[in-house]
Scaffold this active site. Structure first.
Site, short mmCIF file in Angstrom:
data_model
loop_
_atom_site.label_atom_id
_atom_site.label_comp_id
_atom_site.label_asym_id
_atom_site.label_seq_id
_atom_site.Cartn_x
_atom_site.Cartn_y
_atom_site.Cartn_z
N THR A 233 -5.55 -13.06 79.30
CA THR A 233 -4.22 -12.62 79.70
C THR A 233 -3.87 -11.33 78.99
O THR A 233 -4.07 -11.21 77.77
CB THR A 233 -3.08 -13.64 79.47
OG1 THR A 233 -1.84 -12.98 79.79
CG2 THR A 233 -2.95 -14.18 78.07
N ASP A 235 -1.08 -10.47 78.37
CA ASP A 235 0.12 -10.70 77.56
C ASP A 235 -0.19 -10.88 76.07
O ASP A 235 0.70 -10.77 75.24
CB ASP A 235 0.86 -11.96 78.04
CG ASP A 235 1.31 -11.83 79.49
OD1 ASP A 235 1.16 -10.73 80.05
OD2 ASP A 235 1.81 -12.82 80.04
N TYR A 279 15.91 13.90 79.92
CA TYR A 279 15.91 12.50 80.37
C TYR A 279 15.68 11.52 79.24
O TYR A 279 14.91 11.79 78.32
CB TYR A 279 14.77 12.26 81.36
CG TYR A 279 14.95 12.88 82.71
CD1 TYR A 279 16.06 12.60 83.49
CD2 TYR A 279 13.99 13.76 83.21
CE1 TYR A 279 16.21 13.17 84.74
CE2 TYR A 279 14.13 14.33 84.46
CZ TYR A 279 15.25 14.04 85.22
OH TYR A 279 15.40 14.61 86.44
N MET A 286 5.06 -5.00 80.83
CA MET A 286 4.74 -6.40 81.11
C MET A 286 4.48 -7.20 79.85
O MET A 286 4.33 -6.63 78.78
CB MET A 286 3.49 -6.46 81.99
CG MET A 286 3.75 -7.02 83.34
SD MET A 286 2.20 -7.34 84.17
CE MET A 286 2.82 -7.54 85.83
N GLU A 367 9.20 -6.95 79.13
CA GLU A 367 9.78 -7.57 80.34
C GLU A 367 10.42 -8.92 80.06
O GLU A 367 11.31 -9.35 80.78
CB GLU A 367 8.74 -7.67 81.47
CG GLU A 367 7.71 -8.76 81.29
CD GLU A 367 6.84 -9.00 82.52
OE1 GLU A 367 6.97 -8.30 83.53
OE2 GLU A 367 5.99 -9.90 82.45
N TYR A 574 1.50 -3.91 86.69
CA TYR A 574 0.34 -4.14 87.56
C TYR A 574 -0.68 -3.01 87.43
O TYR A 574 -1.88 -3.24 87.55
CB TYR A 574 0.80 -4.30 89.01
CG TYR A 574 1.76 -5.46 89.15
CD1 TYR A 574 1.29 -6.77 89.20
CD2 TYR A 574 3.14 -5.27 89.15
CE1 TYR A 574 2.15 -7.85 89.27
CE2 TYR A 574 4.02 -6.34 89.21
CZ TYR A 574 3.52 -7.62 89.27
OH TYR A 574 4.37 -8.69 89.32
#
Ligand code: FBP
Length: 707
Positions: A233, A235, A279, A286, A367, A574
């Site tokens: 993963t 993550d 900006y 993610m 996220e 992604y």
């Protein structure tokens, strides 16, 4: 004649067919490019033990785990597994050699989101299995666990495996998120494994998929079908330590590549924003619940602000506590951060940078940050339960029954009504309903989004960053009105601008700025918040008549001092997840594949393949098997307590987090110095790039060395 056939004046007309046959054109558009060939041809080094002819497993009691009662009950045949260390042997004899080299059928499946390096797990397993016995067959289940349930399978061969070596994605056999979570799916999975005469099933997945692996191992134990998990993963939330803190798996595969990919893009934004200086880039990255990826991105890029969810959850508002204490009370709201408070913290950073002329920057938001904001977490949990209860009691799907947001809100409204007439119903009260109705519709939709088959909340679908930035924008407007959000004006610029128009900079400076004569960047007086108030300040200082005209140079300076908060919002997920793996991930995953075969060939089941010492030199990497059942605990899923593998979130006492925290102010760079951005550079596949590894991994390993 079409465009393609039209040629430059003076050149011969070439037909499309001829053009496409041109070798230069063919080479230019060939999908087999040099990078692809380099990757396919790269042979990752093997851990020392895998250079031997055989492997054996040495079981060790050195690592201790507290076993969950429920795990003991539900996983009786694999609960007593121990950590197994893979060792290499040059010689094996008789029955042992026959067993190791027997012809095997092994099935492998990807489960959950793609993670760079998955193809190399297959390649490692394939190479090891074919080396032990060229007659062995490796099957790939298609599109995730559905492939097992429905017996959708492909036999892997040299061509297929070779064409995906060292490449990202899970393209070879695809992936899916189905959970094998009921008797029927279990039985179908078992039928598939039996019909293919499988010796072993390998599940490459995250915490939920490894949970699945443990249950399948239990289910097929008596049939002699082994099940092995692989920690995948991006993550980074599969990290295994024993009870004493010994690290057995420091990082799931794919994390390094995804973090590096996100870091490259975010570092480029740091470069752009500090060039264009207009900006604030808001980057959601993610990682579902845990903020490991955001933490690694912070270390890789030194972006100006990085939120770490786990840190926010730990926040204590001491002012609030003190105030309550004075009245002899304890204010529970002082613990943890609210969304509003979070927006204030972000605004403070923006205001401080603006004061030194930096009206730009980069913010990284994990996220899953909402999971750590009390008020939102409560909503997520309540809604999880409401949806799960609805599905159970009505035997219908909540999302199919209430297609439109308005219908869902109406259902919630009815629950709130019920709470008014039935005191025992506490799940959704009028206050919940009112608060929920105050949220923007896109956020309501996000919080009501369909949970995945494991009951996980789909954080990647919620526009968290929009909600946070909406609040930030609102508060900055208030601060602008209050006169505390100002863009600092460089003193020499102010002096030059006034000198050009023959104005006395000292006289005007004292009237206009609160820090004139003190600082390099000048801040307009808080009372000057409009042309009208500017005029008043000038006339009060006797610099213009009451109805006089503001000198153009002064008006220009004033306008420059009013910051415009312009944002660009990005989501990194992604894209990085689909990146080709770093060398670290290529080598890690290839060796995980070899470790899987070592576990299978030596009869293990219910184990997760892993590599110890990932932070150290490659020569010290140690392949092992970790007992999955020992890592399970009870967690609330879809409104029910369920046995799952425990996710690991960012430890705020870890060295990696402490380093980021200690550098927060420096990286915010609200000073006259340049920003301190770090350039991680592109993902390289040559040179010494295999020495690159996650910074988090390297830093956290210092704890193990007692440094
Ligand atoms: P896994 O845990 O299955 O590896 O998936 C990780 C992840 O990429 C998360 O970071 C993200 O929240 C989620 O998948 C997105 O899910 P989906 O691919 O279904 O949109």
């Amino acid at each position: 004649m079409n465009d393609l056939e039209a040629t430059m004046p003076g050149q011969k007309t070439t037909g499309t067919k001829d053009l496409l046959a041109n070798p230069v054109v063919q080479k230019a558009i060939d999908s087999i490019n040099a990078e692809l060939l380099d990757r396919r041809n790269y042979a990752p080094p093997r851990c020392e033990v895998f250079n031997k002819k055989f492997t054996v497993l040495k079981e060790t009691n050195e690592y201790k785990f507290t076993l969950d009662k429920e795990a003991k009950k539900q996983l009786p045949d694999i609960i007593d597994n121990h950590v197994q260390i893979v060792e290499g042997w040059e010689k094996a004899q008789g029955a042992q050699a026959r067993q190791y080299g027997k012809r095997r059928n092994i099935g492998i499946v990807f489960s959950g989101g793609p993670a760079p390096g998955g193809h190399n797990v297959i390649a490692g397993l394939y190479d090891a299995a074919k080396k032990a016995n060229p007659q062995s067959k490796i099957y790939g289940f298609l599109i995730g666990p559905d492939g097992i349930i429905e017996n959708e399978v492909v036999e892997l061969n040299d061509n297929l495996v070779d064409s995906y070596r060292n490449l990202g994605g899970f393209t070879m056999i695809k992936t899916g998120r189905t959970k094998i979570d009921n008797k029927e799916k279990m039985a179908l999975s078992k039928d598939t494994c039996t019909s293919l005469d499988l010796d072993a099933l390998v599940i490459v997945g995250g915490d939920d998929s490894n949970t699945n692996a443990a249950f399948l191992a239990q289910e097929m134990y008596k049939d002699g079908i082994q099940v092995i998990g692989v920690p995948k993963t991006i993550d980074g939330d599969i990290q295994v330590r024993d009870d004493e803190g010994n690290v057995l798996c420091a990082m799931s595969f794919g994390f390094h590549t995804a973090a590096r990919a996100f870091a490259i893009s975010i570092s480029n934004l740091c470069t752009d924003s500090s060039s264009d200086v207009k900006y604030w880039h808001i980057c959601k990255v993610m990682g579902r619940v845990a903020s490991h990826l955001a933490l690694e991105v912070a270390l890789q890029t030194h972006a100006n602000m990085t939120l770490i969810g786990e840190d926010l959850a730990n926040y204590i508002d001491n002012d609030r506590l003190d105030a309550a204490e004075k009245d002899g009370n304890l204010d529970y709201h002082a613990y943890g951060m609210t969304l509003r408070h979070l927006s204030r913290v972000i605004c403070a950073g923006i205001v401080r940078r603006a004061a030194v002329g930096k009206n730009y920057g980069v913010i990284v938001i994990p996220e899953g940050v909402l999971e750590f904001i009390n008020e939102i977490q409560v909503f997520i949990m309540k809604l999880n339960t409401i949806i799960a209860e609805y599905n159970q009691t009505h035997d219908k799907d909540f999302h199919r029954s209430f297609l439109l947001l308005e219908d869902k809100l109406e259902y919630l409204r009815r629950l709130a009504q019920r709470s008014r007439s039935d005191a025992s119903f506490k799940l959704w009260n009028t206050r919940d309903d009112d608060l929920f109705n105050d949220m923007p519709a896109f956020f309501q939709e996000g919080l009501l989004m369909e949970r995945d088959s494991h009951g996980n909340f789909p954080f990647s679908q919620v526009e968290t960053e929009k909600v946070i930035i909406g609040l930030v924008r609102d508060y900055l407007n208030i601060l602008r009105e209050e006169g505390t959000y100002k863009l600092g004006i460089r003193r020499d610029y102010f002096q030059k601008t006034l000198a050009k128009d023959g104005l006395d900079a000292d006289r005007y400076g004292t009237a206009l700025f609160k820090n004139f004569g003190k600082d390099t960047y000048l801040l307009m007086q808080p009372s000057i918040i409009s042309i009208k108030t500017l005029k008043q300040a000038l006339s009060a200082a006797g610099l213009i008549e009451d109805d006089g005209i503001i000198p153009p140079a002064i008006e220009k300076i004033y306008k420059k001092s009013v910051p415009n908060f312009k944002t660009q919002i990005h989501f990194y997920g992604y894209d990085g997840r689909g990146n080709d793996p770093t060398r670290f991930d290529c080598i890690y995953t290839y060796n995980l594949g070899l470790a899987v075969f070592a576990l299978v060939a030596n009869g293990a089941t219910g184990q997760m393949a892993a590599i110890r010492n990932l932070e150290q030199d490659f020569s010290r990497w140690q392949p092992i098997g970790i007992p999955i059942a020992s890592l399970m605990h009870l967690e609330e899923r879809k409104g029910k307590l369920t046995l799952v593998l425990e996710k690991s979130i960012v430890d705020i006492d870890s060295i990696a987090f402490r380093v980021v925290k200690a550098n927060r102010d420096k990286w915010l760079a609200a000073t006259l110095d340049e920003d301190h951005y770090r350039r991680p550079g592109p993902i390289r596949f040559e040179g010494k790039s295999e020495e690159e590894r996650p910074i988090t991994l390297e830093l956290n390993a210092l704890a193990a060395c007692g440094k």
